[in-house]
Enzyme design. Structure first.
Site, PDB file in Angstrom:
ATOM      1  N   ALA A  68      74.031 -13.544  74.076  1.00  0.00           N
ATOM      2  CA  ALA A  68      75.369 -13.073  74.440  1.00  0.00           C
ATOM      3  C   ALA A  68      75.352 -11.551  74.425  1.00  0.00           C
ATOM      4  O   ALA A  68      74.502 -10.937  73.789  1.00  0.00           O
ATOM      5  CB  ALA A  68      76.394 -13.611  73.445  1.00  0.00           C
ATOM      6  N   GLY A 111      72.138 -16.812  72.526  1.00  0.00           N
ATOM      7  CA  GLY A 111      72.799 -17.550  73.599  1.00  0.00           C
ATOM      8  C   GLY A 111      71.852 -17.895  74.738  1.00  0.00           C
ATOM      9  O   GLY A 111      72.083 -18.864  75.460  1.00  0.00           O
ATOM     10  N   GLU A 114      70.262 -21.011  73.648  1.00  0.00           N
ATOM     11  CA  GLU A 114      71.297 -22.058  73.693  1.00  0.00           C
ATOM     12  C   GLU A 114      71.587 -22.503  75.122  1.00  0.00           C
ATOM     13  O   GLU A 114      71.787 -23.694  75.392  1.00  0.00           O
ATOM     14  CB  GLU A 114      72.577 -21.547  73.007  1.00  0.00           C
ATOM     15  CG  GLU A 114      72.386 -21.384  71.502  1.00  0.00           C
ATOM     16  CD  GLU A 114      73.534 -20.658  70.828  1.00  0.00           C
ATOM     17  OE1 GLU A 114      73.966 -19.614  71.354  1.00  0.00           O
ATOM     18  OE2 GLU A 114      73.996 -21.121  69.777  1.00  0.00           O
ATOM     19  N   GLU A 134      70.739 -14.481  65.660  1.00  0.00           N
ATOM     20  CA  GLU A 134      72.110 -14.062  65.333  1.00  0.00           C
ATOM     21  C   GLU A 134      72.245 -13.585  63.888  1.00  0.00           C
ATOM     22  O   GLU A 134      73.048 -12.711  63.582  1.00  0.00           O
ATOM     23  CB  GLU A 134      73.088 -15.225  65.582  1.00  0.00           C
ATOM     24  CG  GLU A 134      73.359 -15.540  67.046  1.00  0.00           C
ATOM     25  CD  GLU A 134      72.378 -16.531  67.660  1.00  0.00           C
ATOM     26  OE1 GLU A 134      71.297 -16.777  67.073  1.00  0.00           O
ATOM     27  OE2 GLU A 134      72.713 -17.061  68.738  1.00  0.00           O
TER      28      GLU A 134
HETATM   29  C1  HXC Z   1      73.631  -6.489  75.006  1.00  0.00           C
HETATM   30  C2  HXC Z   1      71.376  -6.082  75.103  1.00  0.00           C
HETATM   31  C3  HXC Z   1      71.086  -7.336  74.522  1.00  0.00           C
HETATM   32  C4  HXC Z   1      72.192  -8.183  74.183  1.00  0.00           C
HETATM   33  C5  HXC Z   1      69.225  -6.345  74.916  1.00  0.00           C
HETATM   34  N1  HXC Z   1      70.180  -5.515  75.337  1.00  0.00           N
HETATM   35  N2  HXC Z   1      69.747  -7.461  74.405  1.00  0.00           N
HETATM   36  N3  HXC Z   1      72.632  -5.678  75.344  1.00  0.00           N
HETATM   37  N4  HXC Z   1      73.432  -7.706  74.438  1.00  0.00           N
HETATM   38  N5  HXC Z   1      72.030  -9.395  73.651  1.00  0.00           N
HETATM   39  C6  HXC Z   1      70.018  -4.184  75.953  1.00  0.00           C
HETATM   40  C7  HXC Z   1      69.621  -3.143  74.933  1.00  0.00           C
HETATM   41  O1  HXC Z   1      70.767  -2.663  74.260  1.00  0.00           O
HETATM   42  C8  HXC Z   1      68.986  -2.107  75.813  1.00  0.00           C
HETATM   43  O2  HXC Z   1      70.010  -1.357  76.439  1.00  0.00           O
HETATM   44  C9  HXC Z   1      68.304  -2.928  76.894  1.00  0.00           C
HETATM   45  O3  HXC Z   1      68.937  -4.200  76.866  1.00  0.00           O
HETATM   46  C10 HXC Z   1      66.830  -3.127  76.598  1.00  0.00           C
HETATM   47  O4  HXC Z   1      66.694  -3.675  75.307  1.00  0.00           O
HETATM   48  P1  HXC Z   1      65.649  -3.135  74.203  1.00  0.00           P
HETATM   49  O5  HXC Z   1      66.113  -3.623  72.896  1.00  0.00           O
HETATM   50  O6  HXC Z   1      65.438  -1.664  74.381  1.00  0.00           O
HETATM   51  O7  HXC Z   1      64.323  -3.896  74.695  1.00  0.00           O
HETATM   52  P2  HXC Z   1      63.057  -4.309  73.804  1.00  0.00           P
HETATM   53  O8  HXC Z   1      62.693  -3.220  72.844  1.00  0.00           O
HETATM   54  O9  HXC Z   1      62.047  -4.781  74.790  1.00  0.00           O
HETATM   55  O10 HXC Z   1      63.525  -5.558  72.927  1.00  0.00           O
HETATM   56  C11 HXC Z   1      63.846  -6.801  73.538  1.00  0.00           C
HETATM   57  C12 HXC Z   1      64.647  -7.700  72.556  1.00  0.00           C
HETATM   58  C13 HXC Z   1      65.864  -6.899  72.006  1.00  0.00           C
HETATM   59  C14 HXC Z   1      63.743  -8.132  71.408  1.00  0.00           C
HETATM   60  C15 HXC Z   1      65.082  -8.937  73.343  1.00  0.00           C
HETATM   61  O11 HXC Z   1      66.577  -6.337  73.110  1.00  0.00           O
HETATM   62  C16 HXC Z   1      66.810  -7.733  71.201  1.00  0.00           C
HETATM   63  O12 HXC Z   1      66.555  -8.043  70.052  1.00  0.00           O
HETATM   64  N6  HXC Z   1      67.983  -8.046  71.787  1.00  0.00           N
HETATM   65  C17 HXC Z   1      69.043  -8.740  71.087  1.00  0.00           C
HETATM   66  C18 HXC Z   1      68.701 -10.173  70.899  1.00  0.00           C
HETATM   67  C19 HXC Z   1      69.803 -10.901  70.132  1.00  0.00           C
HETATM   68  O13 HXC Z   1      70.132 -10.513  69.007  1.00  0.00           O
HETATM   69  N7  HXC Z   1      70.373 -11.917  70.739  1.00  0.00           N
HETATM   70  C20 HXC Z   1      71.460 -12.697  70.141  1.00  0.00           C
HETATM   71  C21 HXC Z   1      72.769 -12.147  70.576  1.00  0.00           C
HETATM   72  S1  HXC Z   1      74.086 -12.987  69.757  1.00  0.00           S
HETATM   73  P3  HXC Z   1      69.943   0.264  76.499  1.00  0.00           P
HETATM   74  O14 HXC Z   1      71.272   0.630  77.066  1.00  0.00           O
HETATM   75  O15 HXC Z   1      69.693   0.726  75.115  1.00  0.00           O
HETATM   76  O16 HXC Z   1      68.793   0.517  77.428  1.00  0.00           O
HETATM   77  C22 HXC Z   1      74.303 -14.408  70.614  1.00  0.00           C
HETATM   78  C23 HXC Z   1      75.407 -15.306  70.134  1.00  0.00           C
HETATM   79  C24 HXC Z   1      75.599 -16.456  71.081  1.00  0.00           C
HETATM   80  O17 HXC Z   1      73.645 -14.659  71.537  1.00  0.00           O
HETATM   81  C25 HXC Z   1      76.885 -17.170  70.822  1.00  0.00           C
HETATM   82  C26 HXC Z   1      77.220 -18.070  71.989  1.00  0.00           C
HETATM   83  C27 HXC Z   1      78.569 -18.766  71.849  1.00  0.00           C
END
Ligand code: HXC
Length: 260
Positions: A68, A111, A114, A134
């Site tokens: 998400a 997400g 999921e 998460e």
């Molecule tokens: C918003 C995101 C994002 C996310 C990455 N980006 N994931 N933006 N939401 N979930 C953005 C970063 O901010 C960054 O933007 C760009 O994408 C590149 O990401 P990096 O982190 O620089 O890339 P990298 O170092 O290659 O790392 C990849 C990654 C990491 C390991 C996937 O991005 C990461 O951990 N992302 C978050 C994963 C996460 O926590 N997902 C769960 C979300 S909660 P900028 O502007 O800085 O370039 C969820 C709840 C679901 O999903 C509920 C459903 C009902």
């Protein structure tokens, strides 16, 4: 066709495979509200369109979806998410009636994982990684990560992933039963299309019944499930396609399915 975050194409020799490609490359396909609304509207369209027999959901070569959109969620408070039923529209995909295959290259996190689990079959590229991180953000999965994952890979592996935020490789995900098959990344989409074409060549109506029966097994006791299965099995005898399938076998010719 004014889709901002998706690319939609038709694949297969008969162009009867609907392909949805998540396309927000700058943010690793973070699943913002708009993107999910677009997915839902394309699914609505595919469900009504008799020329679409199977659907594939994929991302890019690098990422399926990183979850998400964290920037979109960051400033929300409890009242807003609770009263606004935040992200309740995500479940549309799990109610989609036609077969849908997730083709996952790269990250399928939060997400993203999921979303893949709401599909019927998951094929993965060898560099795919699955996870529910998460907990690292101070929250928990909210679209099936503690439910579908537990039902799929069991309590203990799910606990490891969800409580630690660690990721699972495509190979481990295959061993655990989350992923059906792993392919070299560049072959993944073609393999998904081949599977989709096989499914799409069969009776759409009977395929839908099979999907409905398998999904019911996750909700029902064994006896209820067996009863439900038997009812649907009996109902296939009300279709032209069942007659055609068996007649074609006996007459040693390929079947020609016509029910819609
Ligand atoms: C918003 C995101 C994002 C996310 C990455 N980006 N994931 N933006 N939401 N979930 C953005 C970063 O901010 C960054 O933007 C760009 O994408 C590149 O990401 P990096 O982190 O620089 O890339 P990298 O170092 O290659 O790392 C990849 C990654 C990491 C390991 C996937 O991005 C990461 O951990 N992302 C978050 C994963 C996460 O926590 N997902 C769960 C979300 S909660 P900028 O502007 O800085 O370039 C969820 C709840 C679901 O999903 C509920 C459903 C009902």
């Amino acid at each position: 066709n004014d889709l901002k975050h998706l690319i939609v194409e038709f694949k297969g020799d008969k162009s009867n495979i609907g392909l949805i490609r998540l396309n927000r490359p700058k943010v690793l396909n973070a699943l913002c509200d708009d993107l999910m609304n677009e997915v839902n509207s394309v699914l609505d369209r595919f469900e009504k369109d008799p020329s679409v027999n199977c659907v594939i959901l994929t991302g890019s070569d690098k990422v399926f979806a990183a979850g998400a959109d964290i920037k979109e969620m960051k400033n929300l408070d409890f009242k807003q998410v609770y009263k606004g039923s935040f992200l309740s529209h995500w479940s549309r995909i799990a109610k989609f009636k036609k077969p849908i295959i997730a083709a996952v290259n790269g990250f399928a996190l939060g997400g993203g994982c999921e979303l893949a689990m709401m599909c019927d079959i998951i094929y993965a590229g060898s560099k795919a990684q699955f996870g529910q991180p998460e907990i690292i953000l101070g929250t928990i999965p909210g679209a099936g990560g503690t439910q579908r994952l537990t039902k799929t890979i069991g309590k203990y592996k799910t606990m490891e992933l969800v409580l630690s935020g660690r990721r699972m490789s495509a190979q481990d995900a295959e061993k655990a039963g989350l992923v059906c098959k792993v392919f070299p990344p560049e072959e993944l989409l073609n393999e998904a299309i081949k599977l989709a074409e096989t499914i799409a060549s069969l009776s759409p109506m009977v395929v839908q019944m099979a999907k409905e029966s398998i999904n019911a097994s996750l909700e029902l006791s064994l006896n209820e499930g067996l009863h439900f299965e038997k009812l649907l099995f009996h109902q296939t005898f009300a279709t032209e396609d069942r007659k055609e399938g068996m007649a074609a076998f006996v007459e040693k010719r390929p079947p020609k399915f016509t029910d819609q």
